[in-house]
Design a protein around this motif. Structure first.
Motif, PDB file in Angstrom:
ATOM      1  N   ARG A  92      -6.708 -66.858 -65.385  1.00 49.77           N
ATOM      2  CA  ARG A  92      -7.649 -66.034 -64.599  1.00 49.77           C
ATOM      3  C   ARG A  92      -7.279 -65.726 -63.117  1.00 49.77           C
ATOM      4  N   ASN A  93      -6.042 -66.314 -62.736  1.00 46.82           N
ATOM      5  CA  ASN A  93      -5.614 -66.053 -61.675  1.00 46.82           C
ATOM      6  C   ASN A  93      -4.315 -65.331 -61.459  1.00 46.82           C
ATOM      7  N   VAL A  94      -3.952 -65.135 -62.680  1.00 47.29           N
ATOM      8  CA  VAL A  94      -2.493 -64.234 -62.654  1.00 47.29           C
ATOM      9  C   VAL A  94      -2.603 -62.894 -63.347  1.00 47.29           C
ATOM     10  N   GLY A  95      -1.518 -62.006 -63.026  1.00 49.17           N
ATOM     11  CA  GLY A  95      -1.661 -60.818 -63.792  1.00 49.17           C
ATOM     12  C   GLY A  95      -0.080 -60.548 -63.993  1.00 49.17           C
ATOM     13  N   THR A  96       0.160 -59.199 -63.627  1.00 52.72           N
ATOM     14  CA  THR A  96       1.518 -58.774 -63.656  1.00 52.72           C
ATOM     15  C   THR A  96       2.561 -59.701 -62.595  1.00 52.72           C
ATOM     16  N   ALA A 111      -3.115 -71.628 -46.641  1.00 51.92           N
ATOM     17  CA  ALA A 111      -2.722 -72.880 -46.179  1.00 51.92           C
ATOM     18  C   ALA A 111      -2.124 -73.019 -44.923  1.00 51.92           C
ATOM     19  N   GLY A 112      -1.436 -71.961 -44.380  1.00 54.27           N
ATOM     20  CA  GLY A 112      -0.650 -72.206 -43.159  1.00 54.27           C
ATOM     21  C   GLY A 112       0.279 -73.135 -43.146  1.00 54.27           C
ATOM     22  N   ARG A 113       0.787 -73.833 -44.208  1.00 54.40           N
ATOM     23  CA  ARG A 113       1.654 -74.828 -44.316  1.00 54.40           C
ATOM     24  C   ARG A 113       2.361 -74.590 -45.713  1.00 54.40           C
ATOM     25  N   PRO A 114       3.493 -75.517 -45.830  1.00 52.01           N
ATOM     26  CA  PRO A 114       3.824 -75.465 -47.125  1.00 52.01           C
ATOM     27  C   PRO A 114       2.916 -76.056 -48.216  1.00 52.01           C
ATOM     28  N   ILE A 115       2.695 -75.482 -49.183  1.00 54.25           N
ATOM     29  CA  ILE A 115       1.906 -75.888 -50.326  1.00 54.25           C
ATOM     30  C   ILE A 115       2.451 -75.970 -51.725  1.00 54.25           C
ATOM     31  N   LEU A 116       2.367 -76.512 -52.410  1.00 55.97           N
ATOM     32  CA  LEU A 116       2.800 -76.520 -53.641  1.00 55.97           C
ATOM     33  C   LEU A 116       1.996 -75.911 -54.748  1.00 55.97           C
ATOM     34  N   ILE A 117       2.206 -74.814 -55.395  1.00 53.54           N
ATOM     35  CA  ILE A 117       1.689 -74.059 -56.426  1.00 53.54           C
ATOM     36  C   ILE A 117       2.282 -74.251 -57.830  1.00 53.54           C
ATOM     37  N   ALA A 118       1.141 -74.489 -58.734  1.00 49.03           N
ATOM     38  CA  ALA A 118       1.818 -74.827 -59.975  1.00 49.03           C
ATOM     39  C   ALA A 118       1.125 -73.759 -61.074  1.00 49.03           C
ATOM     40  N   VAL A 119       1.997 -73.864 -62.487  1.00 53.70           N
ATOM     41  CA  VAL A 119       1.177 -73.272 -63.476  1.00 53.70           C
ATOM     42  C   VAL A 119       2.047 -74.179 -64.608  1.00 53.70           C
ATOM     43  N   ASP A 120       0.972 -74.050 -65.808  1.00 63.22           N
ATOM     44  CA  ASP A 120       1.298 -74.572 -67.079  1.00 63.22           C
ATOM     45  C   ASP A 120       1.789 -73.574 -68.056  1.00 63.22           C
ATOM     46  N   GLN A 121       3.171 -73.241 -67.977  1.00 66.87           N
ATOM     47  CA  GLN A 121       3.928 -72.093 -68.802  1.00 66.87           C
ATOM     48  C   GLN A 121       4.862 -72.539 -69.587  1.00 66.87           C
ATOM     49  N   GLU A 122       4.174 -73.453 -70.845  1.00 66.85           N
ATOM     50  CA  GLU A 122       4.854 -74.141 -71.705  1.00 66.85           C
ATOM     51  C   GLU A 122       5.721 -73.149 -72.968  1.00 66.85           C
ATOM     52  N   GLY A 123       5.376 -72.137 -73.138  1.00 68.08           N
ATOM     53  CA  GLY A 123       5.918 -71.137 -74.102  1.00 68.08           C
ATOM     54  C   GLY A 123       4.585 -71.150 -75.320  1.00 68.08           C
ATOM     55  N   GLY A 124       5.405 -70.048 -76.302  1.00 68.02           N
ATOM     56  CA  GLY A 124       4.698 -70.313 -77.461  1.00 68.02           C
ATOM     57  C   GLY A 124       2.984 -69.574 -77.213  1.00 68.02           C
ATOM     58  N   SER A 125       2.271 -70.207 -77.753  1.00 66.23           N
ATOM     59  CA  SER A 125       0.909 -69.662 -77.481  1.00 66.23           C
ATOM     60  C   SER A 125       0.240 -70.474 -76.153  1.00 66.23           C
ATOM     61  N   SER A 126       0.865 -71.363 -75.508  1.00 61.35           N
ATOM     62  CA  SER A 126       0.533 -71.910 -74.175  1.00 61.35           C
ATOM     63  C   SER A 126       1.256 -71.238 -73.109  1.00 61.35           C
ATOM     64  N   ARG A 128       0.243 -68.744 -69.550  1.00 57.02           N
ATOM     65  CA  ARG A 128      -0.513 -68.197 -68.909  1.00 57.02           C
ATOM     66  C   ARG A 128       0.037 -67.053 -68.157  1.00 57.02           C
ATOM     67  N   LEU A 129       1.290 -67.026 -68.122  1.00 61.45           N
ATOM     68  CA  LEU A 129       1.724 -65.440 -67.607  1.00 61.45           C
ATOM     69  C   LEU A 129       2.256 -64.760 -68.559  1.00 61.45           C
ATOM     70  N   VAL A 130       1.594 -63.615 -68.914  1.00 60.91           N
ATOM     71  CA  VAL A 130       2.079 -62.875 -70.148  1.00 60.91           C
ATOM     72  C   VAL A 130       2.386 -61.409 -69.768  1.00 60.91           C
ATOM     73  N   ASP A 131       1.707 -60.630 -69.036  1.00 60.09           N
ATOM     74  CA  ASP A 131       2.030 -59.250 -68.412  1.00 60.09           C
ATOM     75  C   ASP A 131       3.278 -59.367 -67.668  1.00 60.09           C
ATOM     76  N   GLY A 132       4.298 -58.722 -68.320  1.00 60.85           N
ATOM     77  CA  GLY A 132       5.711 -58.578 -67.381  1.00 60.85           C
ATOM     78  C   GLY A 132       6.501 -59.853 -67.630  1.00 60.85           C
ATOM     79  N   PHE A 133       5.991 -60.667 -68.132  1.00 62.25           N
ATOM     80  CA  PHE A 133       6.980 -62.021 -68.221  1.00 62.25           C
ATOM     81  C   PHE A 133       7.626 -62.256 -69.451  1.00 62.25           C
ATOM     82  N   THR A 134       8.719 -62.759 -69.532  1.00 64.12           N
ATOM     83  CA  THR A 134       9.282 -62.932 -70.792  1.00 64.12           C
ATOM     84  C   THR A 134       8.847 -64.056 -71.827  1.00 64.12           C
ATOM     85  N   PRO A 135       8.626 -63.663 -72.870  1.00 65.94           N
ATOM     86  CA  PRO A 135       7.892 -64.553 -73.806  1.00 65.94           C
ATOM     87  C   PRO A 135       8.967 -65.382 -74.268  1.00 65.94           C
ATOM     88  N   VAL A 136       8.603 -67.019 -74.289  1.00 60.43           N
ATOM     89  CA  VAL A 136       9.332 -67.818 -74.741  1.00 60.43           C
ATOM     90  C   VAL A 136       8.726 -68.642 -76.063  1.00 60.43           C
TER      91      VAL A 136
END
Length: 170
Positions: A92-96, A111-126, A128-136
């Motif tokens: 719901r947060n990502v696109g291209t 944040a105005g400071r260093p912040i950790l930004i995470a995603v769960d990009q496992e590959g296959g059907s799991s 989150r990033l699809v449009d413009g990203f390499t399918p694994v």
């Protein structure tokens, strides 16, 4: 940051609507999540019930939160100000790649400071990033393809995630 507590306001809801005060924590089988609004109101039956929590900065720094949409919400900004140190992005947060980079950059600005930004990009059907990203392929499929295939998939995924602003793949 000061050692005083910072207050975060949020509302709870379930698949069936707003949870009454007596339902916190949620009964088994109900899905709770933040509505991510900061204005407190209780106008009667059927309206959101807001709670305020005092969270010491040491505790807030251990929290990773998500939010709705591609723009940082007031709730996210309030949580970051309170000391939350990590944000996880979902479909719901990502696109291209460009839109995802913009979202990550706006989170860092909020944040105005260093912040950790995470995603769960496992590959296959799991993924989150699809449009413009390499399918694994899925991890199961990669394991059967050998060590070199696993290495290539990991390098490709890591490069793409880093290029759009992620610091952690779960």
């Amino acid at each position: 940051q000061s050692r005083r507590s910072t207050k975060l306001s949020y509302a709870l809801r379930s698949r069936d609507g707003i949870l009454p005060d007596a339902s916190f924590p949620a009964p088994p089988g109900r899905c709770c999540r933040c509505l991510q609004k900061t204005a407190a109101t209780d106008a009667g039956p059927g309206t959101a019930r807001y709670m305020t929590l005092s969270i010491p900065p040491e505790t807030a720094s251990l929290v990773c939160i998500g939010f709705d949409g591609e723009e940082p919400t007031p709730f996210l900004e309030e949580a970051l100000h309170a000391g939350v140190s990590a944000v996880i992005l979902f479909s719901r947060n990502v696109g291209t790649p460009e839109a995802t980079w913009t979202t990550c950059n706006r989170i860092r600005e909020a944040a105005g400071r260093p912040i950790l930004i995470a995603v769960d990009q496992e590959g296959g059907s799991s993924r989150r990033l699809v449009d413009g990203f390499t399918p694994v392929p899925s991890m199961r499929a990669l394991a059967g393809a050998g060590e070199e295939a696993v290495r290539e998939a990991a390098i490709t995924t890591a490069r793409e995630l880093r290029s759009v602003g992620f610091g952690l793949d779960l």
